[in-house]
Write a protein that holds these residues in place. Structure first.
Motif, PDB file in Angstrom:
ATOM      1  N   SER A 231      10.933  -5.483   4.223  1.00 45.27           N
ATOM      2  CA  SER A 231      11.555  -4.186   4.531  1.00 45.27           C
ATOM      3  C   SER A 231      10.564  -3.021   4.427  1.00 45.27           C
ATOM      4  N   ARG A 232       9.316  -3.314   4.108  1.00 41.96           N
ATOM      5  CA  ARG A 232       8.317  -2.247   3.986  1.00 41.96           C
ATOM      6  C   ARG A 232       7.648  -1.985   5.333  1.00 41.96           C
ATOM      7  N   GLN A 233       7.257  -0.759   5.531  1.00 45.31           N
ATOM      8  CA  GLN A 233       6.518  -0.406   6.742  1.00 45.31           C
ATOM      9  C   GLN A 233       5.023  -0.399   6.425  1.00 45.31           C
ATOM     10  N   THR A 234       4.208  -0.698   7.402  1.00 46.09           N
ATOM     11  CA  THR A 234       2.761  -0.774   7.192  1.00 46.09           C
ATOM     12  C   THR A 234       2.014   0.377   7.865  1.00 46.09           C
ATOM     13  N   TYR A 235       2.746   1.378   8.292  1.00 43.08           N
ATOM     14  CA  TYR A 235       2.129   2.514   8.973  1.00 43.08           C
ATOM     15  C   TYR A 235       2.803   3.804   8.501  1.00 43.08           C
ATOM     16  N   LYS A 236       2.080   4.905   8.564  1.00 41.22           N
ATOM     17  CA  LYS A 236       2.599   6.201   8.125  1.00 41.22           C
ATOM     18  C   LYS A 236       3.298   6.904   9.278  1.00 41.22           C
ATOM     19  N   THR A 237       4.475   7.431   8.983  1.00 40.11           N
ATOM     20  CA  THR A 237       5.190   8.271   9.943  1.00 40.11           C
ATOM     21  C   THR A 237       5.517   9.604   9.267  1.00 40.11           C
ATOM     22  N   LYS A 238       6.118  10.497  10.027  1.00 43.25           N
ATOM     23  CA  LYS A 238       6.451  11.816   9.480  1.00 43.25           C
ATOM     24  C   LYS A 238       7.525  11.723   8.402  1.00 43.25           C
ATOM     25  N   ASN A 239       8.363  10.710   8.462  1.00 41.76           N
ATOM     26  CA  ASN A 239       9.526  10.647   7.579  1.00 41.76           C
ATOM     27  C   ASN A 239       9.444   9.589   6.468  1.00 41.76           C
ATOM     28  N   ASN A 240       8.389   8.781   6.445  1.00 38.63           N
ATOM     29  CA  ASN A 240       8.340   7.771   5.389  1.00 38.63           C
ATOM     30  C   ASN A 240       7.388   8.186   4.263  1.00 38.63           C
ATOM     31  N   TYR A 241       7.417   7.424   3.177  1.00 37.43           N
ATOM     32  CA  TYR A 241       6.664   7.748   1.965  1.00 37.43           C
ATOM     33  C   TYR A 241       5.763   6.581   1.581  1.00 37.43           C
ATOM     34  N   LEU A 242       4.600   6.899   1.032  1.00 35.93           N
ATOM     35  CA  LEU A 242       3.720   5.871   0.483  1.00 35.93           C
ATOM     36  C   LEU A 242       4.447   5.118  -0.621  1.00 35.93           C
ATOM     37  N   TYR A 243       4.374   3.787  -0.610  1.00 36.43           N
ATOM     38  CA  TYR A 243       5.037   2.958  -1.623  1.00 36.43           C
ATOM     39  C   TYR A 243       4.006   2.591  -2.689  1.00 36.43           C
ATOM     40  N   ILE A 244       4.221   3.086  -3.899  1.00 34.51           N
ATOM     41  CA  ILE A 244       3.266   2.901  -4.995  1.00 34.51           C
ATOM     42  C   ILE A 244       3.673   1.663  -5.792  1.00 34.51           C
ATOM     43  N   THR A 245       2.881   0.588  -5.657  1.00 30.77           N
ATOM     44  CA  THR A 245       3.155  -0.668  -6.342  1.00 30.77           C
ATOM     45  C   THR A 245       2.006  -0.988  -7.295  1.00 30.77           C
ATOM     46  N   ILE A 246       2.129  -2.092  -8.011  1.00 34.20           N
ATOM     47  CA  ILE A 246       1.063  -2.524  -8.907  1.00 34.20           C
ATOM     48  C   ILE A 246      -0.240  -2.729  -8.135  1.00 34.20           C
ATOM     49  N   GLU A 247      -0.142  -3.217  -6.887  1.00 36.36           N
ATOM     50  CA  GLU A 247      -1.331  -3.435  -6.071  1.00 36.36           C
ATOM     51  C   GLU A 247      -2.096  -2.139  -5.839  1.00 36.36           C
ATOM     52  N   PHE A 248      -1.371  -1.014  -5.879  1.00 41.16           N
ATOM     53  CA  PHE A 248      -1.984   0.297  -5.683  1.00 41.16           C
ATOM     54  C   PHE A 248      -3.063   0.553  -6.732  1.00 41.16           C
ATOM     55  N   LEU A 249      -2.907  -0.056  -7.922  1.00 42.20           N
ATOM     56  CA  LEU A 249      -3.835   0.180  -9.025  1.00 42.20           C
ATOM     57  C   LEU A 249      -5.134  -0.609  -8.880  1.00 42.20           C
ATOM     58  N   LYS A 250      -5.147  -1.610  -8.005  1.00 39.67           N
ATOM     59  CA  LYS A 250      -6.333  -2.444  -7.868  1.00 39.67           C
ATOM     60  C   LYS A 250      -7.412  -1.728  -7.073  1.00 39.67           C
ATOM     61  N   GLU A 251      -8.646  -1.885  -7.522  1.00 37.17           N
ATOM     62  CA  GLU A 251      -9.756  -1.271  -6.810  1.00 37.17           C
ATOM     63  C   GLU A 251      -9.901  -1.884  -5.419  1.00 37.17           C
ATOM     64  N   ASN A 252     -10.268  -1.041  -4.473  1.00 28.80           N
ATOM     65  CA  ASN A 252     -10.521  -1.484  -3.095  1.00 28.80           C
ATOM     66  C   ASN A 252      -9.318  -2.159  -2.453  1.00 28.80           C
ATOM     67  N   ASN A 253      -8.115  -1.786  -2.891  1.00 28.54           N
ATOM     68  CA  ASN A 253      -6.926  -2.336  -2.260  1.00 28.54           C
ATOM     69  C   ASN A 253      -6.701  -1.650  -0.915  1.00 28.54           C
ATOM     70  N   GLY A 254      -6.872  -2.396   0.155  1.00 25.67           N
ATOM     71  CA  GLY A 254      -6.791  -1.786   1.483  1.00 25.67           C
ATOM     72  C   GLY A 254      -5.399  -1.755   2.075  1.00 25.67           C
ATOM     73  N   GLN A 255      -4.480  -2.582   1.576  1.00 29.27           N
ATOM     74  CA  GLN A 255      -3.135  -2.664   2.151  1.00 29.27           C
ATOM     75  C   GLN A 255      -2.235  -1.560   1.594  1.00 29.27           C
ATOM     76  N   LYS A 256      -1.645  -0.782   2.490  1.00 29.74           N
ATOM     77  CA  LYS A 256      -0.701   0.260   2.092  1.00 29.74           C
ATOM     78  C   LYS A 256       0.653  -0.022   2.718  1.00 29.74           C
ATOM     79  N   TYR A 257       1.701   0.273   1.938  1.00 30.86           N
ATOM     80  CA  TYR A 257       3.067   0.123   2.439  1.00 30.86           C
ATOM     81  C   TYR A 257       3.781   1.474   2.375  1.00 30.86           C
TER      82      TYR A 257
END
Length: 398
Positions: A231-257
């Motif tokens: 259910s997560r989106q992999t691209y930024k739009t005007k109406n969605n929000y960055l999803y901050i997960t545990i993976e966000f804390l990892k260095e060089n984590n390239g995947q954003k939801y």
């Protein structure tokens, strides 16, 4: 396709070196009170040059174990991922050492510069070849025969190899010096956090009282939102929000939801303080806006009582971070409950101006560290570019 200089040549590694095995037949007792030094797996994996060894293992009289010679090329042989097998280093020390298991060495059959060879073997193009040779499902293994069957292109002139390796080594030295300086400054910063947050060191212009208070009296917390990957989106739009997960804390984590239409109480801004409540409990995040995962608490603090930056440093301090981890429990998956967080008692200056000044001092130290880390990253990128130019002959130094 790379157009190598005409005076460079293709050659199989097996024509340049002969393999030998690392330690074998060793038990745990052999490593307790060892009589001989050995190079461990992580030293081979992490370093391009190894100058010494500190760990010891028992080598018995008459035992057929291979001593590492100066200039030998050393390889990791087994790893959890194909990308980590076959990482190369060279030993340039003068003491007698052995090589650990899960590694193998290679001794020169023909003359070449060892430092150049390690740089070549760690270059992107050759690493791609090596990683393909790893075999296995749950764990990857690389046989010396398969690795040494790889063909490389390199200067025939050893003097040119030495000039290239000397240039690349200058980058390594600068990066190493920056790494040491960053580590030293982090130790100083960590010490300053403990001294200033505890009140053991006071700023000379302040002498007011400090308050002992429970978290429940200064903050309210709530958990975030759990969204399945589907259910997560992999691209930024005007109406969605960055999803901050545990993976966000990892260095060089390239995947954003990203998440669309989240509940308002799971949205945070750059003034928010987030803290992991389960798993790797006690990690603190601030300065980021988005929707936070269910593994986080959003700490909504009373700004009239405590400064945001001061609270951040308080939470990452060893004293309070240790307490947070302890109350979360020592189970397989630690879980910090609301009531346990609220019952944590903290000390802080009553005067919020003192809090702000403490935070300002620590932020200044962090800024200095960030600048050094940026400089280090710049040199890492410069070295990568230099490797691409020098190890393919795009740029000649002789």
């Amino acid at each position: 396709m790379v157009n190598y200089p005409k005076d460079w040549g293709k050659i199989k590694l097996s024509e340049l070196m002969t393999p030998y095995n690392g330690l074998s037949g060793k038990s745990g007792n052999d490593f307790i009170n060892g009589n001989e030094k050995y190079i461990n797996y992580l030293s081979v994996f992490n370093n391009t040059v190894i100058g010494s060894a500190t760990e010891k293992v028992n080598i018995y009289h008459g035992e057929l174990q291979n001593i590492v010679n100066k200039g030998d090329i050393l390889f990791t042989q087994s790893s959890e991922t194909a990308e980590e097998v076959g990482m190369a280093s060279t030993y340039l020390g003068d003491e007698k050492v052995y090589l650990n298991s899960f590694c193998f060495g290679a001794r020169k059959k023909r003359e070449f510069d060892s430092l150049f060879m390690v740089s070549l073997l760690r270059s992107k193009a050759v690493r791609e070849k090596i990683s393909k040779e790893g075999q296995g499902s749950t764990r990857y293994n690389l046989s010396p025969t398969r690795l040494l069957n790889i063909e490389v292109t390199m200067p025939k002139d050893v003097d040119e190899q030495k000039v290239i390796s000397k240039t690349l080594l200058s980058f390594d030295k600068h990066i190493e010096n920056l790494t040491k300086l960053i580590g030293k400054k982090k130790m100083i910063r960590d010490g300053a956090v403990e001294d200033l947050i505890s009140g053991n060191s006071r700023i000379s212009t302040f002498s007011g009282e400090w308050i002992n208070n429970k978290m429940k009296n200064i903050a309210v917390i709530n958990q975030g939102l759990q969204i399945p990957i589907s259910s997560r989106q992999t691209y930024k739009t005007k109406n969605n929000y960055l999803y901050i997960t545990i993976e966000f804390l990892k260095e060089n984590n390239g995947q954003k939801y990203y998440v669309e239409n989240p509940p308002t109480n799971t949205v945070c801004n750059k003034d928010s303080i987030l803290m992991t409540r389960t798993g790797n409990t006690g990690q603190v995040v601030t300065g980021v806006a988005g929707v936070f995962h269910n593994n986080f608490f959003d700490i909504k603090y009373d700004k009239s009582k405590i400064d945001k930056s001061y609270l951040y440093y308080l939470l990452i301090s060893k004293r309070y971070n240790t307490e947070i981890i302890n109350v979360a429990g020592a189970s397989t998956i630690p879980d910090l409950k609301h009531k346990d967080f609220y019952n944590i008692s903290i000390n802080y200056p009553k005067d919020i101006k003192e809090q702000k000044l403490i935070a300002k001092i620590l932020m200044s130290m962090d800024k200095d560290i960030e600048n050094l880390e940026r400089e280090k990253e710049k040199y890492i990128q410069l070295k990568a570019g230099a490797m691409d130019d020098l190890l393919t002959g795009k740029v000649r130094l002789v």
